[in-house]
Design a protein around this motif. Structure first.
Motif, mmCIF file in Angstrom:
data_model
loop_
_atom_site.group_PDB
_atom_site.id
_atom_site.type_symbol
_atom_site.label_atom_id
_atom_site.label_comp_id
_atom_site.label_asym_id
_atom_site.label_seq_id
_atom_site.Cartn_x
_atom_site.Cartn_y
_atom_site.Cartn_z
ATOM 1 N N VAL A 94 0.863 -1.177 0.000
ATOM 2 C CA VAL A 94 0.000 0.000 0.000
ATOM 3 C C VAL A 94 0.902 1.230 0.000
ATOM 4 O O VAL A 94 1.778 1.363 0.865
ATOM 5 N N VAL A 95 0.739 2.113 -0.965
ATOM 6 C CA VAL A 95 1.584 3.300 -1.072
ATOM 7 C C VAL A 95 1.353 4.184 0.147
ATOM 8 O O VAL A 95 0.219 4.580 0.434
ATOM 9 N N ALA A 96 2.409 4.497 0.870
ATOM 10 C CA ALA A 96 2.293 5.155 2.167
ATOM 11 C C ALA A 96 1.966 6.639 2.024
ATOM 12 O O ALA A 96 2.488 7.331 1.161
ATOM 13 N N TYR A 97 1.103 7.101 2.904
ATOM 14 C CA TYR A 97 0.858 8.527 3.117
ATOM 15 C C TYR A 97 1.486 8.900 4.467
ATOM 16 O O TYR A 97 2.453 9.653 4.534
ATOM 17 N N ALA A 98 0.949 8.339 5.566
ATOM 18 C CA ALA A 98 1.491 8.571 6.905
ATOM 19 C C ALA A 98 1.558 7.212 7.607
ATOM 20 O O ALA A 98 0.529 6.681 8.029
ATOM 21 N N ASN A 99 2.755 6.664 7.725
ATOM 22 C CA ASN A 99 2.928 5.279 8.157
ATOM 23 C C ASN A 99 2.298 4.955 9.506
ATOM 24 O O ASN A 99 1.775 3.855 9.709
ATOM 25 N N SER A 100 2.363 5.883 10.441
ATOM 26 C CA SER A 100 1.864 5.590 11.784
ATOM 27 C C SER A 100 0.353 5.698 11.887
ATOM 28 O O SER A 100 -0.219 5.400 12.940
ATOM 29 N N LEU A 101 -0.306 6.099 10.798
ATOM 30 C CA LEU A 101 -1.755 6.286 10.797
ATOM 31 C C LEU A 101 -2.476 5.455 9.747
ATOM 32 O O LEU A 101 -3.650 5.093 9.932
ATOM 33 N N ASP A 102 -1.813 5.153 8.632
ATOM 34 C CA ASP A 102 -2.455 4.461 7.512
ATOM 35 C C ASP A 102 -3.017 3.107 7.933
ATOM 36 O O ASP A 102 -2.318 2.295 8.559
ATOM 37 N N THR A 103 -4.261 2.854 7.555
ATOM 38 C CA THR A 103 -4.922 1.574 7.824
ATOM 39 C C THR A 103 -5.766 1.205 6.616
ATOM 40 O O THR A 103 -6.508 2.049 6.108
ATOM 41 N N VAL A 104 -5.652 -0.013 6.150
ATOM 42 C CA VAL A 104 -6.542 -0.487 5.090
ATOM 43 C C VAL A 104 -7.943 -0.621 5.673
ATOM 44 O O VAL A 104 -8.129 -1.171 6.765
#
Length: 500
Positions: A190-200
């Motif tokens: 999944v192309v990252a936006y904000a790693n500590s927040l991103d959730t599928v």
């Protein structure tokens, strides 16, 4: 209905709803590959050998989730020529379960937006309830996935939720949108936006369908460093749930700007739960008022770092220019020209914001302070829930005290108002600014900062659900303690399945 007839109907709807712009890459209607896949699934179902409940179903994927057979553009010029050599883990898991990729859906560029209007391919338009609604915002950034589900262009869809990007579109389009606990679903591919927040996240018309998809995807993935290993998952699962439930109503969500239709839907949801024998309890989440500001410091900061690699040399489409000093100043530097022409205005805005908050002069006053607020937001939630957070259990005395008087879930609105019209957001005479768009996330961001499971389900503000128009239906959000994903789904199914 056979799976083949169902699939053909979905693909036909993709063709008939082109004006809504839900798909960047739809499923080719005349392709024999997906038809053969569905026929095989139909045969397995007839023989009682289905791979799963999703065998033969068409699932759409937000176009920041890598697929081997279809391009992954993130709705950006920067990646318009990119095709991944592999499937993201969540794509592969669903394909292994017999699901079929129904196409790649439109989004705000790199997932940065609340209305799916910042796309290289044009804005997504909603078709919610059909009342002159192709002028309404579909929500963002997973607006394409939401509209694809709402208009029967697929059986279910995956999106990504960083600060509400699955739940807000679900609320705006009248479907179900679920953000699981952070770290349960793999983000590999999944192309990252904000790693500590991103959730599928998962979107469907029914909560039961969301549960089926979640059951397949909820697995450890060693390739994702944020994926919880089996040892952590064993602490999360099989926790005892009380009956009746204690339903928390956060006071800070009862803002003066809350639209009357949203307030009515919220009230009906709480009243229904009370009639079922559950207890309604007021709670306070004082740091909620600071959560949105903290989010719009932390997420752009991480985005600024993540998107630094798209320089036209290592990654991304190259826009030719000089690579050093020269006489022809009009050519522009390669790096500056690539990023200047490759990124849209909203992505540039967030990169600049993030770069500033990470600068040596500003990091203490912005980024570090936002991290402290994030920790306090998480503590607020831990203090009001009856179940202790399995990842931070026994950390603070106040958490133990809360076990005696806490609540099981929180019920609140997903968005403070119905969807705005696209013209209010994009025209030269637009009445809503970028700041107004950010405020749309005010109710979804706190759960994202804390990594908690949350679901948005459609609830009508009127008793007669068959006579409502667009503004009668609102998204109601159920938030649970970390790891209480099944409980959140249960309450969502309870609200959705009883005529609300």
């Amino acid at each position: 209905m056979s799976l083949l007839l169902e699939a053909e109907r979905y693909v036909a709807n993709q063709s008939s709803h082109l004006a809504l712009n839900a798909f960047i890459t739809p499923l080719p209607r005349r392709s024999s590959r997906w038809q053969d896949q569905v026929k095989h699934a139909d045969l397995r179902r007839a023989q009682g050998k289905q791979k799963s409940r999703l065998d033969g179903r068409l699932i759409a994927f937000k176009d920041n989730i890598c697929t081997r057979d279809l391009p992954t553009t993130c709705a950006s010029k920067t990646l318009e020529t990119f095709t991944s050599p592999f499937n993201a883990t969540v794509v592969q898991q669903l394909e292994d379960a017999g699901a079929i990729v129904a196409g790649k859906t439109n989004l705000d560029e790199f997932g940065m937006g609340s209305h799916s209007i910042h796309s290289r391919f044009g804005p997504v338009k909603s078709a919610h309830c059909g009342r002159d609604s192709d002028n309404l915002s579909a929500g963002g950034s997973s607006g394409g996935s939401a509209v694809a589900v709402a208009t029967d262009q697929c059986y279910a869809a995956l999106g990504t939720d960083t600060g509400g990007s699955v739940r807000l579109p679900a609320a705006y389009t009248g479907i179900v949108g679920f953000k699981p606990s952070y770290g349960l679903l793999s983000r590999w591919g999944v192309v990252a936006y904000a790693n500590s927040l991103d959730t599928v996240g998962i979107m469907a018309k029914e909560t039961s369908t969301v549960r089926d998809v979640f059951g397949i995807l909820n697995q450890y993935d060693s390739r994702d460093p944020t994926s919880h290993p089996p040892s952590s998952r064993s602490r999360i699962s099989h926790r005892l749930k009380s009956t009746p439930l204690r339903i928390g109503v956060p006071l800070e969500y009862n803002i003066s700007e809350l639209a009357p239709s949203v307030r009515r839907s919220w009230y009906r949801s709480l009243e229904y739960m009370r009639q079922q024998g559950h207890t309604i309890q007021l709670v306070s989440l004082p740091m909620t008022k600071s959560a949105l500001s903290a989010y719009y410091i932390l997420a752009p900061a991480e985005a600024s770092s993540n998107l630094a690699k798209y320089d036209g040399v290592r990654y991304g489409t190259r826009f030719e220019g000089r690579d050093g000093d020269g006489d022809n100043k009009s050519e522009g530097y390669l790096y500056a020209k690539t990023r200047g022409e490759g990124f849209g205005s909203e992505v540039k805005r967030r990169i600049m914001l993030g770069a500033f908050s990470l600068s040596a002069q500003a990091i203490d006053n912005y980024f570090i302070q936002a991290q402290r607020i994030r920790r306090l937001v998480r503590h607020d939630f831990d203090a009001v829930f009856r179940a202790e957070n399995p990842l931070t259990a026994h950390a603070l005395d106040i958490e133990h005290q809360a076990r005696e008087v806490g609540v099981d879930v929180l019920i609140c609105p997903t968005a403070p108002s119905p969807p705005p019209r696209i013209s209010e957001l994009t025209n030269a005479n637009a009445t809503k600014s970028s700041l107004d768009a950010y405020v749309s996330d005010v109710f979804t961001v706190p759960a994202s900062l804390a990594g908690l499971p949350a679901i948005s389900v459609p609830v009508s503000g009127r008793e007669n659900v068959y006579s409502h128009d667009d503004e009668d239906l609102a998204g109601i959000q159920i938030i649970g303690q970390y790891g209480d994903d099944d409980l959140v789904l249960n309450v969502g199914e309870l609200l959705q399945g009883n005529g609300l």
